[in-house]
Design an enzyme around this catalytic site. Sequence first.
Site, PDB file in Angstrom:
ATOM      1  N   GLY A   1      61.179  32.668  20.663  1.00 36.50           N
ATOM      2  CA  GLY A   1      61.171  33.736  21.677  1.00 36.50           C
ATOM      3  C   GLY A   1      60.766  33.210  23.045  1.00 36.50           C
ATOM      4  O   GLY A   1      60.538  32.013  23.212  1.00 36.50           O
TER       5      GLY A   1
ATOM      6  N   ASP B   1      46.688  44.237  14.647  1.00 38.61           N
ATOM      7  CA  ASP B   1      45.298  43.827  14.457  1.00 38.61           C
ATOM      8  C   ASP B   1      45.233  42.313  14.637  1.00 38.61           C
ATOM      9  O   ASP B   1      46.157  41.591  14.275  1.00 38.61           O
ATOM     10  CB  ASP B   1      44.853  44.204  13.045  1.00 38.61           C
ATOM     11  CG  ASP B   1      43.356  44.027  12.851  1.00 38.61           C
ATOM     12  OD1 ASP B   1      42.604  44.273  13.806  1.00 38.61           O
ATOM     13  OD2 ASP B   1      42.944  43.631  11.752  1.00 38.61           O
TER      14      ASP B   1
ATOM     15  N   GLY C   1      55.062  32.797  26.596  1.00 33.29           N
ATOM     16  CA  GLY C   1      54.153  33.697  27.298  1.00 33.29           C
ATOM     17  C   GLY C   1      53.650  33.065  28.586  1.00 33.29           C
ATOM     18  O   GLY C   1      53.701  31.845  28.746  1.00 33.29           O
TER      19      GLY C   1
HETATM   20  N1  LIG Z   1      52.920  38.571  16.544  1.00 35.52           N
HETATM   21  C1  LIG Z   1      53.919  37.842  17.026  1.00 35.52           C
HETATM   22  N2  LIG Z   1      54.971  37.520  16.235  1.00 35.52           N
HETATM   23  C2  LIG Z   1      55.994  36.761  16.720  1.00 35.52           C
HETATM   24  N3  LIG Z   1      56.047  36.284  17.960  1.00 35.52           N
HETATM   25  C3  LIG Z   1      55.031  36.566  18.802  1.00 35.52           C
HETATM   26  C4  LIG Z   1      53.917  37.343  18.380  1.00 35.52           C
HETATM   27  N4  LIG Z   1      53.059  37.452  19.417  1.00 35.52           N
HETATM   28  C5  LIG Z   1      53.633  36.760  20.435  1.00 35.52           C
HETATM   29  N5  LIG Z   1      54.808  36.219  20.083  1.00 35.52           N
HETATM   30  C6  LIG Z   1      55.722  35.398  20.941  1.00 35.52           C
HETATM   31  O1  LIG Z   1      54.939  34.730  21.910  1.00 35.52           O
HETATM   32  C7  LIG Z   1      55.287  35.161  23.240  1.00 35.52           C
HETATM   33  C8  LIG Z   1      54.033  35.259  24.086  1.00 35.52           C
HETATM   34  O2  LIG Z   1      53.078  36.125  23.492  1.00 35.52           O
HETATM   35  P1  LIG Z   1      52.408  37.338  24.281  1.00 35.52           P
HETATM   36  O3  LIG Z   1      51.410  37.960  23.386  1.00 35.52           O
HETATM   37  O4  LIG Z   1      53.447  38.236  24.822  1.00 35.52           O
HETATM   38  O5  LIG Z   1      51.608  36.590  25.427  1.00 35.52           O
HETATM   39  P2  LIG Z   1      51.774  36.564  27.029  1.00 35.52           P
HETATM   40  O6  LIG Z   1      50.718  37.483  27.516  1.00 35.52           O
HETATM   41  O7  LIG Z   1      51.509  35.174  27.383  1.00 35.52           O
HETATM   42  O8  LIG Z   1      53.150  37.031  27.377  1.00 35.52           O
HETATM   43  C9  LIG Z   1      55.993  36.495  23.023  1.00 35.52           C
HETATM   44  O9  LIG Z   1      56.902  36.744  24.067  1.00 35.52           O
HETATM   45  C10 LIG Z   1      56.688  36.284  21.690  1.00 35.52           C
HETATM   46  O10 LIG Z   1      57.915  35.607  21.849  1.00 35.52           O
HETATM   47 MG   LIG Z   2      54.234  38.574  26.803  1.00 34.51          MG
END
Ligand SMILES: Nc1ncnc2c1ncn2[C@@H]1O[C@H](COP(=O)(O)OP(=O)(O)O)[C@@H](O)[C@H]1O
Ligand SMILES: [Mg+2]
Length: 577
Positions: A322, A376, A325
């Site tokens: 994906g 969670d 972040g």
């Molecule tokens: N629980 C999850 N399961 C699968 N992919 C995740 C999950 N949490 C985050 N990701 C992947 O990681 C990326 C960044 O995480 P995120 O929590 O959105 O942090 P940021 O605040 O840096 O954007 C997301 O865009 C996604 O692609």
């Molecule tokens: Mg994000």
Amino acid sequence: MWIPTAHNRLARRGAAAIFAAFGDYEREFQAITRRAKVRFEQRDWHGWQQDALERLELYPRVIARVVGEIRHLLDFSETDKKLWATMKSAYAEVIGSCQDIELAETFFNSVSRRIFTTIGVDPRIEFLFSDFDTPAEAGSVPIYRTHPARGALAELIKQVLTGCEFAAPFEDRDRDAHRVARAINRQLQAVVSAMPIDAIDMIPAVFYRNQGAYLVGRIRSGDQVMPLTLALQHQEGGIVVDAVLLSADEVSIIFSFTRSYFHVEVHRPRDLVAFLKSFMPRKPIAELYIAIGYNKHGKTELYRDLMRHIDQSTDTFDIARGDRGMVMSVFTLPSFDVVFKVIRDRFAFPKTSSRRDVIERYQLVFKHDRAGRLADVQEFEHLTFARDRFSQRLLDELAAEAAESVTIGPRMVEIKHAYVERRMTPLNLYIREAELPAACNAILDYGQAVRDLAATNIFPGDMLLKNFGVTRHGRVVFYDYDELCLVTDCHFRELPAAADESDEFDAEPWFYVGPNDIFPEEFITFMGLGGELRDTFLKAHGDILTAQYWQGIQTRHRAGELLDIIPYPWSRRLSNQ
Ligand SMILES: Nc1ncnc2c1ncn2[C@@H]1O[C@H](COP(=O)(O)OP(=O)(O)O)[C@@H](O)[C@H]1O
Ligand SMILES: [Mg+2]
């Protein structure tokens, strides 16, 4: 044999202090949990909310207190590992007769880890794998009560409902018993070709959460078992059975990692968890402990699971699929169902928050109603893994961007701080990869997720699809918390009409934008939806794009209204069938 040397005496006193604190924790936990029944009977939903918060804050409060006591007691020997090893043995002796030894072990670990900030785990001073074998369920008193089937099913259900002994009347218990019996018969005919029911096994304790109460058990028919959950509500006219849930999936969704913890009185949590697992086989033990409020022990189980899994697998940690972040560096082990999120050293433009802000937002989520829409998270410190289990590109990313959270050694990688949560399919990928009908459903549920969050006073902050994930049940859940805030703290505005056409095409807004100003009309642009997906969203959820919708929600929250989210579809409500 125990020899009363000064070393041993001190170790015994230390062990006794930790055990006494564990006892305090248990007593307070049970006292708060017991109040749930009264809150339900009196429809005191604000009281429930205070209890939920008080219970979440209990564990860290008791641990902080006992850590202080232990430091004082051990004085200069505070970090004497030999002494701790003796303390651990002394503690193992005193907890031998507890019904919840596993919780007592976790409690000891929480104390020793606070003192040592142990890197990895040290089995001399922590209970790494439980020192006790799981006692066989057979032979001990079962955690559930068996109601053998004699006569009409409705009578059996009535018996179960009567067993709850609420100090509030049912609106119409006979009507509900008949409705439930009809729903079960319909389902049985579909699933097990009308096999007769032999018995119903029900947990006598009621599971409470928010405005709902749940009776949880299973139906036995020959060698088949089927979950049985009765969802009760206390409405103005009395208690009603609102829904009956009969599939592992539906019950699983009630016990989901996206919901707040149940309050349920239980003295042998291990047996309860084993019973729940008998009809929710796919749910990890860790999540079941967490669901009943033993989140710290759930974390221990998750850790043990992970370590066992690492031993038995050969794949490597890699960057999660994906979009990357801006705040988190996210990685995963493909064969294990979680992601690890570590906070980056620097956040890309335009993020202005600090590491501390991010941690505070995660804390807010921990204490807030998660409404089935917020994942969670378990917070881990000082995890270690072999370096050769990491892909090179992940090592490069962590070294370049998360040096504050991760130390890469020649053989080991230490993750100093990580949030661990269930892996989902990021929604942006899901809608790209799924067939159109499934993608449309996900988009509809995305809108519903935003509404459910709003109903619990949460504004996600960053509504981009990549910040939501899709669970194996196809539910859309939010996971990016660094911009999350309360709806009542935001200022929702309509976009002012442009004074003349040239204004509209300016890169900068031509009107003043305050720090908490939000323009819901703009959401649709961020979503980046096209064609049928966009039309589907607009038709069902167009009102989310108006300031009026959000201001309406604000008014209700400010008036103290508590909006409950029922954890099953409206179509499952008995009054709709
Ligand atoms: N629980 C999850 N399961 C699968 N992919 C995740 C999950 N949490 C985050 N990701 C992947 O990681 C990326 C960044 O995480 P995120 O929590 O959105 O942090 P940021 O605040 O840096 O954007 C997301 O865009 C996604 O692609
Ligand atoms: Mg994000």
